[in-house]
Design a protein around this motif. Structure first.
Motif, short mmCIF file in Angstrom:
data_model
loop_
_atom_site.label_atom_id
_atom_site.label_comp_id
_atom_site.label_asym_id
_atom_site.label_seq_id
_atom_site.Cartn_x
_atom_site.Cartn_y
_atom_site.Cartn_z
N GLY A 38 0.97 -4.23 -8.37
CA GLY A 38 1.26 -2.83 -8.59
C GLY A 38 2.60 -2.60 -9.26
O GLY A 38 3.40 -3.51 -9.45
N ASP A 39 2.84 -1.34 -9.62
CA ASP A 39 4.13 -0.93 -10.16
C ASP A 39 5.03 -0.57 -9.00
O ASP A 39 4.66 0.25 -8.16
N ARG A 44 11.36 0.60 -5.31
CA ARG A 44 11.44 -0.46 -4.32
C ARG A 44 12.62 -1.36 -4.65
O ARG A 44 12.76 -1.85 -5.76
N HIS A 85 0.82 -1.21 0.00
CA HIS A 85 0.00 0.00 0.00
C HIS A 85 0.86 1.26 0.00
O HIS A 85 0.49 2.28 -0.61
N ARG A 86 2.00 1.18 0.66
CA ARG A 86 2.82 2.38 0.85
C ARG A 86 3.69 2.69 -0.36
O ARG A 86 3.88 3.86 -0.71
N HIS A 87 4.24 1.66 -1.01
CA HIS A 87 5.27 1.90 -2.02
C HIS A 87 4.81 1.61 -3.45
O HIS A 87 5.35 2.20 -4.39
N ALA A 88 3.89 0.70 -3.64
CA ALA A 88 3.50 0.34 -5.00
C ALA A 88 2.38 1.27 -5.50
O ALA A 88 1.59 1.79 -4.71
N ARG A 89 2.34 1.43 -6.82
CA ARG A 89 1.30 2.24 -7.44
C ARG A 89 0.35 1.36 -8.25
O ARG A 89 0.74 0.32 -8.75
N HIS A 90 -0.88 1.81 -8.33
CA HIS A 90 -1.90 1.14 -9.14
C HIS A 90 -2.14 -0.30 -8.66
O HIS A 90 -2.29 -1.22 -9.47
#
Length: 368
Positions: free
Chosen positions: A320-321, A325, A292-297
């Protein structure tokens, strides 16, 4: 000021000191031919072969600049400082000697306080003698003074940054150990309470129903075996704050994680020891938090727990992208690795083969 100087003088060397690596010897393999070629091809070079021998010979001190920084500085700057008295002018003059800028940096990165003071004195005395005796123009000597000082400052900055990083990692590991110790404490207390209750029941029914007393003894034996197994997991754990103990989470609590988390449990997860239950939950919780904190979408996070006869495997993957990371760079990953190691397991984190990020942990069913 005196106390500051004394603390610098008594400062120990960083531990551990890395030994010579393959790239150090590769650097030697590159610089030695360069020194020989420059000595052979450069026009107007005085004392040509002596210069080649000095420049090429000092290259072999580079691999030991971390393990013996003061000795390397003394040899390199000592030879270069005494050579002009033999030939009567600045010597050697080959450009390949630029590799010596690595030595002041290594001195303040890997040397002890005494080695730093003595090594800096050797370097500055060499520059001062060159300027006073006319072997080096005063402007060049002054520029060399500032360059060397800057390299020393960079080495000291890298050293103290590494030390601060090491302290932060130790703090993360300590907090993870305290968390694990809390879970184990509660588990053992549960088993001891159960044994006490069974013992009281056995005593109360022994006269009227001996079979019930034997059953109570069997249950006490089972609880004692579990408690001993989990007590072994507390070995080498240190704990500073015994307050605010709370029951540890269980694997089945993973089903309460909110969407988009999809939890799958296979095998017998109810009979797992409490330390393993808590570890699986904490690892999954940290992995989901990182997603939740680092990945997008992120649209889906899969949490899968497979409980076998001898080990339990946890797999957490997101779709996610993962920009920025990196494998093993965060303190959360350090804590996860520390927790699994204390229980005799392994933990790996990195990009998934197709997309997203994957965390995989394997723990033995019996705590170490």
């Amino acid at each position: 000021m005196f106390e500051l100087l004394r603390s610098v003088w008594r400062e120990a060397r960083p531990v551990p000191t890395p030994p010579p690596a393959w790239w150090d010897w590769a650097l030697v393999g590159v610089l030695v031919p360069v020194a020989v070629l420059e000595g052979v091809l450069r026009a107007g070079l005085d004392w040509r072969w002596l210069s080649v021998v000095v420049c090429a010979g000092l290259v072999f001190t580079l691999p030991f600049r971390r393990s013996r920084p003061l000795l390397v500085v003394a040899i390199a700057f000592g030879v270069c400082g005494l050579s002009p008295f033999v030939v009567g002018h600045a010597f050697p003059q080959q450009n390949v000697l630029v590799y010596m800028i690595l030595l002041p940096f290594a001195l303040f990165r890997w040397g002890s306080g005494r080695e730093e003071v003595l090594g800096a004195a050797i370097i500055y005395v060499k520059l001062g003698i060159d300027a006073v005796m006319g072997f080096l123009p005063f402007g060049d000597a002054l520029a060399g003074f500032f360059i060397v000082s800057a390299l020393m400052a960079v080495g000291a900055a890298v050293r103290y940054r590494a030390r601060a990083r090491h302290r932060e990692l130790d703090q993360v590991k300590l907090l993870e150990r305290e968390r694990l110790a809390r879970d184990l404490h509660d588990t053992v207390a549960h088993h001891v309470s159960a044994m006490a209750i069974r013992a009281q029941a056995g005593i109360a029914t022994a006269a009227a129903d001996p079979d019930a007393a034997v059953d109570a003894l069997r249950l006490i034996d089972t609880e004692a075996a579990r408690a001993l197994d989990e007590m072994r997991g507390m070995v080498r754990l240190l704990r500073s704050d015994p307050a605010a103990l709370s029951p540890g989470p269980r694997v089945t609590d993973l089903t309460r994680l909110p969407p988009p988390v999809d939890v799958t449990l296979t095998g017998d997860v109810d009979d797992l020891p409490a330390p393993v239950q808590s570890a699986i939950y904490r690892l999954a919780q940290e992995a989901v938090t990182n997603a939740h904190r680092h990945a997008r979408h992120v649209t889906r996070i899969e949490v899968r727990v497979d409980a076998g006869d001898t080990e339990v495997r946890l797999s957490v993957r997101d779709d996610g992208d993962p920009p920025g990371r990196t494998n093993g760079s965060g303190y959360g990953l350090v804590g996860m690795a520390e927790r699994t190691e204390l229980l005799g397991g392994t933990c790996e984190a990195g990009p998934a083969p197709d997309r997203g990020w994957a965390v995989t942990a394997v723990l033995p069913r019996a705590t170490r």
